[in-house]
Design a protein around this motif. Sequence first.
Motif, PDB file in Angstrom:
ATOM      1  N   UNK A 130       0.832  -1.204   0.000  1.00  0.00           N
ATOM      2  CA  UNK A 130       0.000   0.000   0.000  1.00  0.00           C
ATOM      3  C   UNK A 130       0.865   1.251   0.000  1.00  0.00           C
ATOM      4  N   UNK A 131       1.830   1.309   0.890  1.00  0.00           N
ATOM      5  CA  UNK A 131       2.705   2.484   0.970  1.00  0.00           C
ATOM      6  C   UNK A 131       3.378   2.733  -0.385  1.00  0.00           C
ATOM      7  N   UNK A 132       3.964   1.697  -0.925  1.00  0.00           N
ATOM      8  CA  UNK A 132       4.726   1.811  -2.172  1.00  0.00           C
ATOM      9  C   UNK A 132       3.815   2.207  -3.351  1.00  0.00           C
ATOM     10  N   UNK A 170      -2.572   1.991 -10.750  1.00  0.00           N
ATOM     11  CA  UNK A 170      -3.853   1.746 -10.083  1.00  0.00           C
ATOM     12  C   UNK A 170      -4.325   0.312 -10.339  1.00  0.00           C
ATOM     13  N   UNK A 171      -4.185  -0.149 -11.562  1.00  0.00           N
ATOM     14  CA  UNK A 171      -4.570  -1.532 -11.883  1.00  0.00           C
ATOM     15  C   UNK A 171      -3.787  -2.517 -11.012  1.00  0.00           C
ATOM     16  N   UNK A 172      -2.474  -2.316 -10.941  1.00  0.00           N
ATOM     17  CA  UNK A 172      -1.631  -3.202 -10.129  1.00  0.00           C
ATOM     18  C   UNK A 172      -2.049  -3.161  -8.654  1.00  0.00           C
ATOM     19  N   UNK A 173      -2.376  -1.961  -8.172  1.00  0.00           N
ATOM     20  CA  UNK A 173      -2.788  -1.757  -6.774  1.00  0.00           C
ATOM     21  C   UNK A 173      -4.077  -2.523  -6.473  1.00  0.00           C
ATOM     22  N   UNK A 174      -5.035  -2.443  -7.380  1.00  0.00           N
ATOM     23  CA  UNK A 174      -6.304  -3.133  -7.152  1.00  0.00           C
ATOM     24  C   UNK A 174      -6.130  -4.653  -7.278  1.00  0.00           C
TER      25      UNK A 174
END
Lengths: 254, 254
Positions: free
Chosen positions: A194-196, A217-221
């Motif tokens: 999350x931080x990264x 954003x795609x990678x985060x989700x």
Amino acid sequence: MEKTLKAIGQKNQMLPEQVAEQIKELIIGNNWEAGHKLPNEFEMADQLQVGRGTIREAIKILVAQNIVEIKRGRGTFVCEKPGMVDDPLGLSFMNDKHKLAIDMCETRLMIEPQIAEMAAQRATIEDIEKLETLCDAVEAKIRQNVEHGQEDISFHEAIAACTGNQVVQQIVPIIQSSIMLFIDITKSGLKHHTIEEHRQLVEAIKDHDGKRASEVMTAHILQNQRNIEAITKATQKGDRYVKESGAQKSSTGA
Amino acid sequence: MEKTLKAIGQKNQMLPEQVAEQIKELIIGNNWEAGHKLPNEFEMADQLQVGRGTIREAIKILVAQNIVEIKRGRGTFVCEKPGMVDDPLGLSFMNDKHKLAIDMCETRLMIEPQIAEMAAQRATIEDIEKLETLCDAVEAKIRQNVEHGQEDISFHEAIAACTGNQVVQQIVPIIQSSIMLFIDITKSGLKHHTIEEHRQLVEAIKDHDGKRASEVMTAHILQNQRNIEAITKATQKGDRYVKESGAQKSSTGA
């Protein structure tokens, strides 16, 4: 010209629901914003030619709908986000929480990468400063090992705000806080991710690089999705990590 | 094991809001579906150790939140779509309706082409039959020159249902009916376009051609967007076509 309440012909048929509707139209018609004080009970009863009891019942309906709030001894005021309720999609009433969590990720994947892209294209200097502050706030909470859900929602809400699109700004916090109705993200092993990933998002938006913002954003989700799948699988019926009083908890949400 | 209401220690502090929250958790915890009858006033008052007046107040809150409905002489029942309100995004409280309509189209362009694509990939034979029926229903209304807004929403809702994603199915009718809060689409010159584009959508989904479904949906929304821009520009501040009692009207919406 300020709009006022109109008396309705048949006094006997005037129900609290109708009075509530009238008051709601008064707020909309006059563009009364959050914090605006409503006329007092006597004035409204007089204008509508109904009893004060009916006005009081109508106000209760509007309080339940999060349209007005009563401040004791001070009066009745328009709410901060009038009409927005805690769980507007009614998701807490759906039975299969595992499927719901997966569907939620799929929906986020449809919407949020595009929002990130648009945010990168449109963000102002002030928007970016706000994003940086919120990014730091999430990070600080994670490092202190305390609940960071609210800050996380605010961060994603701020990305949506960069688009300048009012509808998107309403939808993102709903989706975000709905996830928290079911999954305790702070129990997840995603803190470093999350931080990264949040930092990378801010950088991409700051560089006005829409394509990169969308990809991050795609990678985060997707990261979140894998985590949710792992949690809900591990808990089989998904009962362990499902908050008992989900709906109540969400009142601290966006 | 069926969950029951628990008496709360300090009787005097038990507010209707708290009782409402308890009853809501009872519905969720027991997975009571739409149409389920709640225990009667006496039973609930007894279980929670509060007065019947408090129960009655709590029920009023839940009615205002569209969670339960009272059928006179029969009792209190769980609503059809519990927790879903008419205007869950609170859009009727936003002032600049022209901007709102434009933002709404932008949001639809983000979401609905992807939904159409997913619908084409996942639609079952039954889904497609339902789509065809609804497509015919919209067409029939348009040809009779009567209001077709509700059928139009149902059509787009049915496309969302083809995805099998519960969240998307909740979001689409919200967006659709929100548009109708502000713009009277039946006053538009889009009727022929609507018939033609809806048919093309059904064909693409029937052929399981995701790319084509997405493209047709994009064209359909862009057509709507141009129309909304024309209407709102023509009416300057957008007052003429904005329905006076938008919020009330929407109660007939999805």
